[in-house]
Scaffold this motif. Structure first.
Motif, PDB file in Angstrom:
ATOM      1  N   PRO A   1       3.877  13.316   6.383  1.00  0.00           N
ATOM      2  CA  PRO A   1       3.155  14.533   6.774  1.00  0.00           C
ATOM      3  C   PRO A   1       3.250  15.611   5.685  1.00  0.00           C
ATOM      4  CG  PRO A   1       4.425  13.702   8.623  1.00  0.00           C
ATOM      5  CD  PRO A   1       4.812  12.861   7.435  1.00  0.00           C
ATOM      6  N   GLY A   2       2.108  16.157   5.310  1.00  0.00           N
ATOM      7  CA  GLY A   2       2.049  17.180   4.270  1.00  0.00           C
ATOM      8  C   GLY A   2       1.863  16.646   2.867  1.00  0.00           C
ATOM      9  N   GLU A   3       2.207  15.384   2.631  1.00  0.00           N
ATOM     10  CA  GLU A   3       2.106  14.791   1.292  1.00  0.00           C
ATOM     11  C   GLU A   3       0.676  14.331   1.030  1.00  0.00           C
ATOM     12  OE1 GLU A   3       2.409  14.245  -2.000  1.00  0.00           O
ATOM     13  OE2 GLU A   3       4.545  13.959  -1.559  1.00  0.00           O
ATOM     14  N   ARG A   4       0.025  14.952   0.051  1.00  0.00           N
ATOM     15  CA  ARG A   4      -1.361  14.619  -0.253  1.00  0.00           C
ATOM     16  C   ARG A   4      -1.498  13.752  -1.510  1.00  0.00           C
ATOM     17  NH1 ARG A   4      -4.186  16.890   3.406  1.00  0.00           N
ATOM     18  NH2 ARG A   4      -6.026  15.909   2.478  1.00  0.00           N
ATOM     19  N   HIS A   5      -0.400  13.485  -2.181  1.00  0.00           N
ATOM     20  CA  HIS A   5      -0.446  12.660  -3.395  1.00  0.00           C
ATOM     21  C   HIS A   5      -0.410  11.189  -2.987  1.00  0.00           C
ATOM     22  CE1 HIS A   5       0.047  11.896  -7.696  1.00  0.00           C
ATOM     23  NE2 HIS A   5       0.964  11.005  -7.380  1.00  0.00           N
ATOM     24  N   ASP A   6      -1.582  10.680  -2.613  1.00  0.00           N
ATOM     25  CA  ASP A   6      -1.660   9.311  -2.090  1.00  0.00           C
ATOM     26  C   ASP A   6      -2.086   8.290  -3.133  1.00  0.00           C
ATOM     27  OD1 ASP A   6      -4.324  10.258  -2.257  1.00  0.00           O
ATOM     28  OD2 ASP A   6      -4.971   8.746  -0.813  1.00  0.00           O
ATOM     29  N   LEU A   7      -2.315   8.704  -4.376  1.00  0.00           N
ATOM     30  CA  LEU A   7      -2.853   7.772  -5.367  1.00  0.00           C
ATOM     31  C   LEU A   7      -1.986   6.520  -5.534  1.00  0.00           C
ATOM     32  CD1 LEU A   7      -5.386   7.670  -7.147  1.00  0.00           C
ATOM     33  CD2 LEU A   7      -3.976   8.496  -9.043  1.00  0.00           C
ATOM     34  N   PRO A   8      -0.636   6.607  -5.524  1.00  0.00           N
ATOM     35  CA  PRO A   8       0.162   5.377  -5.683  1.00  0.00           C
ATOM     36  C   PRO A   8      -0.041   4.363  -4.561  1.00  0.00           C
ATOM     37  CG  PRO A   8       1.505   7.308  -6.159  1.00  0.00           C
ATOM     38  CD  PRO A   8       0.217   7.810  -5.570  1.00  0.00           C
ATOM     39  N   LEU A   9      -0.541   4.785  -3.408  1.00  0.00           N
ATOM     40  CA  LEU A   9      -0.794   3.819  -2.341  1.00  0.00           C
ATOM     41  C   LEU A   9      -1.935   2.876  -2.695  1.00  0.00           C
ATOM     42  CD1 LEU A   9      -0.483   5.950   0.935  1.00  0.00           C
ATOM     43  CD2 LEU A   9       1.220   4.451  -0.126  1.00  0.00           C
ATOM     44  N   HIS A  10      -2.821   3.289  -3.592  1.00  0.00           N
ATOM     45  CA  HIS A  10      -3.975   2.451  -3.936  1.00  0.00           C
ATOM     46  C   HIS A  10      -3.574   1.238  -4.787  1.00  0.00           C
ATOM     47  CE1 HIS A  10      -7.106   5.013  -2.158  1.00  0.00           C
ATOM     48  NE2 HIS A  10      -6.243   5.982  -2.410  1.00  0.00           N
ATOM     49  N   PRO A  11      -2.761   1.382  -5.842  1.00  0.00           N
ATOM     50  CA  PRO A  11      -2.315   0.154  -6.518  1.00  0.00           C
ATOM     51  C   PRO A  11      -1.444  -0.718  -5.624  1.00  0.00           C
ATOM     52  CG  PRO A  11      -1.170   2.070  -7.399  1.00  0.00           C
ATOM     53  CD  PRO A  11      -2.300   2.583  -6.564  1.00  0.00           C
ATOM     54  N   LEU A  12      -0.650  -0.090  -4.755  1.00  0.00           N
ATOM     55  CA  LEU A  12       0.168  -0.880  -3.836  1.00  0.00           C
ATOM     56  C   LEU A  12      -0.713  -1.674  -2.887  1.00  0.00           C
ATOM     57  CD1 LEU A  12       2.796  -1.725  -2.511  1.00  0.00           C
ATOM     58  CD2 LEU A  12       2.814   0.461  -1.284  1.00  0.00           C
ATOM     59  N   SER A  13      -1.723  -1.028  -2.325  1.00  0.00           N
ATOM     60  CA  SER A  13      -2.637  -1.715  -1.410  1.00  0.00           C
ATOM     61  C   SER A  13      -3.401  -2.827  -2.118  1.00  0.00           C
ATOM     62  CB  SER A  13      -3.616  -0.696  -0.812  1.00  0.00           C
ATOM     63  OG  SER A  13      -4.537  -1.319   0.041  1.00  0.00           O
ATOM     64  N   ALA A  14      -3.899  -2.534  -3.325  1.00  0.00           N
ATOM     65  CA  ALA A  14      -4.669  -3.532  -4.069  1.00  0.00           C
ATOM     66  C   ALA A  14      -3.801  -4.728  -4.449  1.00  0.00           C
ATOM     67  CB  ALA A  14      -5.280  -2.902  -5.320  1.00  0.00           C
ATOM     68  N   GLU A  15      -2.585  -4.471  -4.883  1.00  0.00           N
ATOM     69  CA  GLU A  15      -1.699  -5.561  -5.286  1.00  0.00           C
ATOM     70  C   GLU A  15      -1.329  -6.431  -4.099  1.00  0.00           C
ATOM     71  OE1 GLU A  15       0.704  -8.132  -7.458  1.00  0.00           O
ATOM     72  OE2 GLU A  15      -0.842  -6.710  -8.109  1.00  0.00           O
ATOM     73  N   LEU A  16      -1.023  -5.817  -2.959  1.00  0.00           N
ATOM     74  CA  LEU A  16      -0.676  -6.612  -1.781  1.00  0.00           C
ATOM     75  C   LEU A  16      -1.870  -7.450  -1.319  1.00  0.00           C
ATOM     76  CD1 LEU A  16       1.513  -4.060   0.203  1.00  0.00           C
ATOM     77  CD2 LEU A  16       2.280  -6.166  -0.912  1.00  0.00           C
ATOM     78  N   ALA A  17      -3.068  -6.867  -1.388  1.00  0.00           N
ATOM     79  CA  ALA A  17      -4.256  -7.636  -1.019  1.00  0.00           C
ATOM     80  C   ALA A  17      -4.439  -8.831  -1.948  1.00  0.00           C
ATOM     81  CB  ALA A  17      -5.487  -6.741  -1.045  1.00  0.00           C
ATOM     82  N   ARG A  18      -4.188  -8.642  -3.237  1.00  0.00           N
ATOM     83  CA  ARG A  18      -4.306  -9.751  -4.188  1.00  0.00           C
ATOM     84  C   ARG A  18      -3.250 -10.829  -3.934  1.00  0.00           C
ATOM     85  NH1 ARG A  18      -7.239  -8.031  -9.142  1.00  0.00           N
ATOM     86  NH2 ARG A  18      -5.812  -9.148 -10.507  1.00  0.00           N
ATOM     87  N   ARG A  19      -2.165 -10.446  -3.268  1.00  0.00           N
ATOM     88  CA  ARG A  19      -1.132 -11.419  -2.910  1.00  0.00           C
ATOM     89  C   ARG A  19      -1.369 -12.012  -1.531  1.00  0.00           C
ATOM     90  NH1 ARG A  19       4.627  -8.776  -5.023  1.00  0.00           N
ATOM     91  NH2 ARG A  19       3.868  -8.062  -7.065  1.00  0.00           N
ATOM     92  N   GLY A  20      -2.488 -11.655  -0.898  1.00  0.00           N
ATOM     93  CA  GLY A  20      -2.821 -12.228   0.393  1.00  0.00           C
ATOM     94  C   GLY A  20      -2.175 -11.544   1.573  1.00  0.00           C
TER      95      GLY A  20
END
Length: 293
Positions: free
Chosen positions: A184-203
């Motif tokens: 809550p309050g944290e708007r710096h979400d950019l690191p979630l995008h490489p994490l999400s993309a990498e996990l998706a690439r790992r299935g």
């Protein structure tokens, strides 16, 4: 043209525009043959790019490039405008990305990012290319707000590129999803995008809930999805509130909790919450938790 575009870190379309509008094109142009840039042509393009990186407009940079003497040595008189990004020890893709975003060349930035991901993967691109440029852009941004356009363009290019390279996981390795969210309050979400993309690439099936998620919404998402794991990201320490972790509901099926991001480094987290300071560590921890319990 393609070789010169790669060298400068811009899109070939940008070179064509500079040629058409300002006459900064190849001197050797024979009808029906490839456009060939002589060393002097490339030197003038470099002068224009230096001017753009220091804040000159395209017209001002072109005028400077056409009127300044072509340098015969590295000792080149500084062009007008502001200083370029400082990237000490950065690799070539990072330097190219820095040039592209300062010039607000979105096509070149996204091309460079896509090439880097294809060559080295999401996490290596995040660590070696994106993160150094993000840090340099943040260091140059002024309190008045000047430079915000570069930061915004860079972040949008990163989001767009990572969204394209992340596959849709139709047959996930995990039976229950992974929830990603900022505290809550944290708007710096950019690191979630490489994490999400990498996990998706790992299935791995992931649900990215984005920035500044209220506690009530996080609790509702946990109850609705019965996740295998929850990653709560905090970039700044003031948003790393252990009370949010303690507020997660108890469900019939237990789930792992990761406190992600540098904001949690010094804070206290309740047992058995695991820490992960960067997307690479978080990806490894999540995959281990949900695919090899």
């Amino acid at each position: 043209m393609a070789a010169v575009a790669r060298r400068l870190g811009v899109a070939p379309a940008t070179l064509r525009t500079w040629d058409r509008r300002y006459g900064l094109g190849p001197g050797d142009h024979t009808t029906g043959r490839h456009r060939k840039y002589a060393p002097r042509d490339v030197a003038r393009l470099e002068l224009m790019q230096q001017a753009l990186l220091r804040g000159a407009s395209s017209a001002e940079a072109a005028e400077y490039a056409l009127s300044a003497p072509v340098p015969a040595s590295p000792a080149t008189p500084p062009p007008p405008g502001r200083g370029a990004l400082r990237l000490r020890g950065a690799n070539r893709p990072a330097r190219g990305l820095a040039r592209a975003v300062v010039a607000l060349d979105q096509a070149a930035a996204q091309t460079l990012l896509a090439d880097a991901v294809e060559a080295d993967g999401v996490l290596t691109t995040w660590t070696g290319v994106i993160s150094p440029v993000l840090a340099a852009v943040a260091a140059r941004r002024e309190p008045s707000g000047a430079g915000a356009e570069v930061s915004h363009l860079l972040e949008e290019c990163v989001r767009a590129t990572l969204a394209r390279v992340a596959p849709i996981v139709t047959e996930p390795r995990n039976h229950r999803p992974v929830l990603l969210a900022c505290a809550p309050g944290e708007r710096h979400d950019l690191p979630l995008h490489p994490l999400s993309a990498e996990l998706a690439r790992r299935g791995v099936d992931v649900r990215n809930l984005g920035p500044a998620l209220p506690v009530t919404a996080l609790v509702a998402a946990v109850r609705r999805t019965a996740p295998a794991a929850v990653v709560l990201w905090a970039h700044l320490p003031r948003y790393a509130d252990p009370a949010v972790l303690a507020a997660l509901p108890r469900t019939r099926q237990q789930f792992r909790v990761l406190a992600g991001g540098p904001g949690w480094q010094r804070g206290v987290v309740p047992h058995p919450v695991e820490r992960a300071t960067d997307p690479a560590a978080a990806a490894t921890a999540v995959e281990r938790a949900v695919c090899h319990p």
